[in-house]
Design an enzyme around this catalytic site. Structure first.
Site, PDB file in Angstrom:
ATOM      1  N   SER A 161      -9.691  -7.948   5.564  1.00  0.00           N
ATOM      2  CA  SER A 161      -8.933  -8.682   4.542  1.00  0.00           C
ATOM      3  C   SER A 161      -7.422  -8.544   4.624  1.00  0.00           C
ATOM      4  O   SER A 161      -6.716  -9.230   3.876  1.00  0.00           O
ATOM      5  CB  SER A 161      -9.395  -8.269   3.141  1.00  0.00           C
ATOM      6  OG  SER A 161     -10.595  -8.932   2.815  1.00  0.00           O
ATOM      7  N   LYS A 214      -5.467 -11.757   4.929  1.00  0.00           N
ATOM      8  CA  LYS A 214      -5.201 -12.616   3.774  1.00  0.00           C
ATOM      9  C   LYS A 214      -3.707 -12.836   3.548  1.00  0.00           C
ATOM     10  O   LYS A 214      -3.311 -13.744   2.832  1.00  0.00           O
ATOM     11  CB  LYS A 214      -5.830 -12.036   2.505  1.00  0.00           C
ATOM     12  CG  LYS A 214      -7.347 -12.219   2.388  1.00  0.00           C
ATOM     13  CD  LYS A 214      -7.836 -11.701   1.037  1.00  0.00           C
ATOM     14  CE  LYS A 214      -9.288 -12.079   0.767  1.00  0.00           C
ATOM     15  NZ  LYS A 214     -10.244 -11.164   1.384  1.00  0.00           N
ATOM     16  N   SER A 270      -8.426  -8.550  -3.448  1.00  0.00           N
ATOM     17  CA  SER A 270      -9.013  -9.076  -2.215  1.00  0.00           C
ATOM     18  C   SER A 270     -10.103 -10.100  -2.492  1.00  0.00           C
ATOM     19  O   SER A 270     -11.142 -10.133  -1.827  1.00  0.00           O
ATOM     20  CB  SER A 270      -9.580  -7.925  -1.358  1.00  0.00           C
ATOM     21  OG  SER A 270      -9.629  -8.286  -0.009  1.00  0.00           O
TER      22      SER A 270
END
Length: 426
Positions: free
Chosen positions: A147, A150, A202
């Site tokens: 993640s 991102k 997240s």
């Protein structure tokens, strides 16, 4: 103060039932600042895909991941029948960041001691303002980001979408795979709220809704990969914008440092990742709730200034975080690590603290810089950050004005005093 708030929130979570969909991963416990980098992403809760224990960091001296990440342990990168796995990204002949960035082992300047209990395959410590690379391990080795990728979606959304724009939650978002901030079908959210859910918790559900506002999954992937290329990230390809594993996904410690350094220069990004907690809307009969920052370094270190966590079965633990130690803003990237000798944020903090002995100008490379014959680089001009003056101290006109203006002020005061004196004479 942050540690106290987190402890209080954790205690309350034991007393207050969790609202449906709030900051959870499918089949996993609620996301908190203490466990977020364990439940993020594509985790197999049966334990069969848990990273094997490590007593020390893997040996990468032979550049085993120069071309692509290690083989996947799960089916996360299986391609559809008839489809082909994307070819690995080309390996540049000249490594970005300086000649020493071609070293796949540990590279540190004289005087810095690397903590002995790290378990990460790759890492980098860097100066947020000058862009100096203070130390690194396998900086251009290719790994799965989870993640922490991102950040690219966040930067695209910040640039293209009005933060006040209203977005309606969908079933597809609410049932998304992996970690979720807790959007609900029919819920109403602003882009700003979704960005907080994306970066603080997240949320793959927030990622999905933002991607649809940006034109859909394919267009969003094109945009985040285009941004990575524009920033000079040659080891990075986002196969998903959320960080879930998929064929062709890769990044490097160098690329993540390069991208996050740019991200921290964006005041909106810096504000979001530097937030303890926010109120998040409910939907239907479900009341709103609080979303807490899942970055342990930010939440547990008084000098923390934000970052991002990540975990998938095949990426293992990943992390980016930074602190401001006595005016020196330093960040760390952690890729492919375990928690045998400390959480990813704790490993990052150890590296940052170990780097404090490195003086300006003694770095081993430069983010965004070309290859060089030596590993020692001169410090680049500090990047402009929120609150800094855009004037360059080396600009001749600016320097002259800084001298002339005080002198002119003194002269005017003297003239005013003389005029006043002569007027008082009989």
């Amino acid at each position: 103060m942050r540690t106290t708030l987190v402890a209080a929130a954790a205690a309350l979570s034991l007393l207050i039932p969790l609202a449906p969909g709030t900051a959870t991963a499918q089949g996993n416990p609620p996301v908190t600042a203490e466990n977020a980098d364990r439940v993020d992403g594509h985790e197999d809760t049966s334990g069969t895909a848990t990273p094997a224990p490590r007593e020390s960091a893997p040996d990468t001296d032979g550049c085993p991941y120069e071309v692509s990440p290690s083989p996947a342990h799960t089916t996360s990168e299986a391609v559809a029948p008839g489809a082909q796995t994307p070819a690995a990204l080309a390996v540049p002949e000249v490594p970005a960041g300086g000649a020493k960035m071609s070293n796949c082992g540990v590279t540190v300047p004289a005087g810095m001691e690397v903590p002995a209990d790290l378990t990460a395959s790759a890492w980098m410590v860097f100066d947020l303002d000058s862009g100096e690379i203070l130390a690194a391990k396998d900086p251009h080795g290719r790994y799965r980001p989870a993640s922490i990728i991102k950040v690219l979606l966040a930067l695209v959304a910040i640039d293209e979408l009005d933060p006040a724009r209203v977005v309606t939650g969908t079933r597809e978002a609410a049932e998304i795979e992996g970690s979720r901030v807790g959007v609900g079908e029919g819920g109403v959210y602003t882009v700003d709220q979704l960005l907080h859910g994306l970066l603080m918790a997240s949320g793959n559900d927030a990622a999905y809704l933002l991607a649809q506002e940006l034109g859909g999954d394919e267009r969003t992937l094109d945009k985040v990969n285009s941004l990575a290329r524009d920033l000079g990230a040659e080891d990075t390809r986002a196969a998903t914008y959320s960080g879930l594993d998929a064929a062709g996904m890769s990044t490097s410690a160098y690329d993540m440092a390069l991208i996050y350094r740019r991200a921290w220069q964006n005041p909106t990004f810096a504000e979001i990742v530097g937030t303890d907690h926010v109120d998040f809307p409910g939907w239907g009969d479900n009341e709103g709730f609080q979303v807490w920052n899942d970055n342990g370094l930010f939440m547990n270190d008084p000098d923390g200034i934000g970052g991002k966590t990540g975990y998938t079965d095949d990426a293992h633990h990943t992390f980016v975080g930074a602190v401001n130690r006595d005016g020196r803003r330093r960040g760390a990237v952690i890729l492919d690590t375990t928690v045998d000798h400390g959480r990813p944020w704790e490993q990052a903090r150890k590296l940052i603290d170990a780097s404090l002995v490195v003086p300006t100008g003694s770095a081993v490379g430069q983010l965004g810089g070309p290859a060089a014959d030596t590993g020692t680089v001169s410090a680049a001009p500090p990047a402009t950050v929120p609150g800094d003056s855009p004037d360059s101290p080396t600009d001749p006109l600016t320097g002259a004005m800084r001298i002339i203006l005080p002198i002119a002020a003194v002269v005017l005061l003297l003239l005013a005093a003389l005029v006043w004196t002569f007027r008082r004479r009989p």
